[in-house]
Design a protein around this motif. Structure first.
Motif, PDB file in Angstrom:
ATOM      1  N   TYR A   1      30.051 -41.414 -11.174  1.00  0.00           N
ATOM      2  CA  TYR A   1      29.430 -40.373 -11.989  1.00  0.00           C
ATOM      3  C   TYR A   1      28.677 -40.283 -12.733  1.00  0.00           C
ATOM      4  O   TYR A   1      27.845 -39.640 -13.214  1.00  0.00           O
ATOM      5  CB  TYR A   1      30.019 -38.899 -11.728  1.00  0.00           C
ATOM      6  CG  TYR A   1      29.964 -39.161 -10.335  1.00  0.00           C
ATOM      7  CD1 TYR A   1      29.348 -37.340  -9.847  1.00  0.00           C
ATOM      8  CD2 TYR A   1      31.074 -39.035  -9.231  1.00  0.00           C
ATOM      9  CE1 TYR A   1      29.407 -37.531  -7.719  1.00  0.00           C
ATOM     10  CE2 TYR A   1      31.662 -38.675  -7.820  1.00  0.00           C
ATOM     11  CZ  TYR A   1      30.128 -38.301  -7.161  1.00  0.00           C
ATOM     12  OH  TYR A   1      30.744 -37.321  -6.235  1.00  0.00           O
ATOM     13  N   LEU A   2      29.348 -40.675 -14.484  1.00  0.00           N
ATOM     14  CA  LEU A   2      28.212 -40.986 -15.140  1.00  0.00           C
ATOM     15  C   LEU A   2      26.684 -41.832 -14.589  1.00  0.00           C
ATOM     16  O   LEU A   2      25.791 -41.299 -14.702  1.00  0.00           O
ATOM     17  CB  LEU A   2      28.982 -41.645 -16.328  1.00  0.00           C
ATOM     18  CG  LEU A   2      28.141 -41.966 -17.748  1.00  0.00           C
ATOM     19  CD1 LEU A   2      28.042 -40.612 -18.175  1.00  0.00           C
ATOM     20  CD2 LEU A   2      28.368 -42.838 -18.718  1.00  0.00           C
ATOM     21  N   ARG A   3      27.150 -42.955 -14.171  1.00  0.00           N
ATOM     22  CA  ARG A   3      25.637 -43.748 -13.972  1.00  0.00           C
ATOM     23  C   ARG A   3      23.988 -43.038 -13.256  1.00  0.00           C
ATOM     24  O   ARG A   3      23.637 -42.582 -13.029  1.00  0.00           O
ATOM     25  CB  ARG A   3      25.961 -45.017 -13.054  1.00  0.00           C
ATOM     26  CG  ARG A   3      26.559 -46.222 -13.896  1.00  0.00           C
ATOM     27  CD  ARG A   3      26.694 -46.939 -12.842  1.00  0.00           C
ATOM     28  NE  ARG A   3      28.067 -47.445 -12.463  1.00  0.00           N
ATOM     29  CZ  ARG A   3      28.751 -47.376 -12.375  1.00  0.00           C
ATOM     30  NH1 ARG A   3      29.927 -47.596 -13.226  1.00  0.00           N
ATOM     31  NH2 ARG A   3      30.055 -47.793 -11.404  1.00  0.00           N
TER      32      ARG A   3
ATOM     33  N   VAL B   1      23.310 -40.108 -15.488  1.00  0.00           N
ATOM     34  CA  VAL B   1      22.132 -40.955 -15.667  1.00  0.00           C
ATOM     35  C   VAL B   1      20.492 -40.969 -14.666  1.00  0.00           C
ATOM     36  O   VAL B   1      19.794 -40.997 -15.232  1.00  0.00           O
ATOM     37  CB  VAL B   1      22.103 -42.218 -16.374  1.00  0.00           C
ATOM     38  CG1 VAL B   1      21.252 -42.766 -17.593  1.00  0.00           C
ATOM     39  CG2 VAL B   1      24.016 -41.974 -17.909  1.00  0.00           C
ATOM     40  N   ASP B   2      21.632 -41.819 -13.734  1.00  0.00           N
ATOM     41  CA  ASP B   2      19.967 -42.049 -12.813  1.00  0.00           C
ATOM     42  C   ASP B   2      18.997 -40.431 -12.562  1.00  0.00           C
ATOM     43  O   ASP B   2      17.741 -40.508 -12.402  1.00  0.00           O
ATOM     44  CB  ASP B   2      20.324 -42.562 -11.885  1.00  0.00           C
ATOM     45  CG  ASP B   2      20.644 -44.545 -11.986  1.00  0.00           C
ATOM     46  OD1 ASP B   2      20.447 -44.451 -13.700  1.00  0.00           O
ATOM     47  OD2 ASP B   2      21.835 -44.229 -11.231  1.00  0.00           O
ATOM     48  N   ALA B   3      19.801 -39.465 -12.457  1.00  0.00           N
ATOM     49  CA  ALA B   3      19.256 -38.696 -12.442  1.00  0.00           C
ATOM     50  C   ALA B   3      18.304 -38.159 -13.394  1.00  0.00           C
ATOM     51  O   ALA B   3      18.116 -36.337 -13.455  1.00  0.00           O
ATOM     52  CB  ALA B   3      20.320 -38.040 -11.431  1.00  0.00           C
ATOM     53  N   GLY B   4      18.500 -38.209 -14.756  1.00  0.00           N
ATOM     54  CA  GLY B   4      18.235 -37.622 -15.966  1.00  0.00           C
ATOM     55  C   GLY B   4      18.470 -36.304 -16.510  1.00  0.00           C
ATOM     56  O   GLY B   4      18.298 -35.782 -16.713  1.00  0.00           O
ATOM     57  N   ILE B   5      19.645 -36.390 -15.724  1.00  0.00           N
ATOM     58  CA  ILE B   5      20.869 -35.378 -16.257  1.00  0.00           C
ATOM     59  C   ILE B   5      21.434 -35.142 -17.468  1.00  0.00           C
ATOM     60  O   ILE B   5      21.306 -34.269 -18.493  1.00  0.00           O
ATOM     61  CB  ILE B   5      21.893 -34.630 -14.789  1.00  0.00           C
ATOM     62  CG1 ILE B   5      21.316 -34.347 -14.362  1.00  0.00           C
ATOM     63  CG2 ILE B   5      22.832 -33.954 -15.899  1.00  0.00           C
ATOM     64  CD1 ILE B   5      21.974 -34.380 -13.222  1.00  0.00           C
TER      65      ILE B   5
END
Length: 287
Positions: A153-155, A158-162
């Motif tokens: 969920y960390l990845r 980050v991938d979603a720009g959150i």
């Protein structure tokens, strides 16, 4: 959802219980209260993703098998619908909270085959709320928790720009040192898995009931950390009852942030940036 037609919750309740539906009251777009022939009242839920209803049903049955905490009985389940008993609600009390703490200790002590083990008959591809959650067994809780819960969920965040890469690095450092931060090794506990206060119903019978589990084998401190995340009535009494039955290892209060990382990251992915800051704060609190 439709009413009592074959494709709606009333039809699902009739088909899965073998009793006709007399009335249907919608509670949400995916849930309804159905009164069956004979007067029994059930809650009918429509699954939000593949395996969701069967995962929840398996979790309810596995937790109930411990004979510790009250849970609504499963009346029927298929790939789309879940039918469970309705819980008549009342007000939270200190006595019910203390009893809940003792019952959670008994539930956890029933154990699980491994960290990440799903309930018997439950799918490995499970859910926590509206978020997918993989129940893949592991031997070491720190390694399993980092690899199967936090880092995926960390990845995604980050991938979603959150979350920024700098913020993610704070969480990654905690994961790298989980062996030092996790406390003494403990055997896998039988967890509710999504034990925020909204999944505790204070029953009209003076007991606390649990609903909507994301049950799996995990660390017992995780359920208690979830109760603290969004507030729980009479939390101090819950913790006192738990400690009376099964004292937590020293330093447990300093590990709450570790156990809150996964649910906070899930909330960040589902609901946005506000929870990302809370996840970073939890990581920093964990050292």
């Amino acid at each position: 959802m439709n009413g009592t037609d074959a494709g709606g919750p009333g039809g699902a309740a009739a088909r899965l219980t073998g009793r006709s539906a007399q009335s249907v009251r919608r509670l949400s777009p995916t849930m309804a209260q159905v009164t069956l022939d004979g007067g029994d009242v059930v809650v009918v839920k429509r699954g939000h993703g593949p395996g969701a209803t069967r995962a929840e049903a398996a979790g309810l049955r596995w937790l109930a098998a411990a004979g510790a905490v009250p849970l609504p009985a499963v009346r029927g389940v298929d790939d789309q619908w879940l039918v469970i008993d309705r819980v008549a609600t009342g007000r939270p009390t200190a006595a019910a909270a203390e009893r809940l703490g003792r019952e959670l200790a008994v539930l956890h002590a029933e154990g699980a085959p491994a960290f990440g083990a799903p309930p018997p008959g439950g799918p490995a591809d499970a859910w926590i709320g509206l978020a997918p959650m993989a129940d893949v067994p592991g031997e070491s809780w720190p390694q399993w928790y980092a690899e199967r819960r936090v880092l995926p969920y960390l990845r995604r965040a980050v991938d979603a720009g959150i979350m920024t890469h700098e913020e993610a690095a704070v969480v990654e450092r905690v994961c790298e040192r989980l062996d030092e931060r996790a406390g003494p090794p403990e055997p896998p506990a039988r967890l509710h898995g999504d034990l925020w206060s909204g999944n505790v119903l204070w029953g009209g019978d003076g007991q606390a009931w649990l609903i909507d589990p994301a049950a799996h084998g995990g660390h017992r401190e995780t359920d208690l950390a979830m109760l603290q995340l969004f507030g729980c009535p009479h939390l101090e009494h819950v913790l006192a009852g738990y400690q009376e039955m099964a004292p937590l290892a020293g330093g447990w209060a300093g590990r709450v942030g570790v156990h809150q990382l996964f649910p906070l990251l899930v909330h960040a992915v589902l609901f946005g940036r506000g929870y990302a800051g809370q996840a970073v704060a939890a990581a920093r609190s964990a050292g």
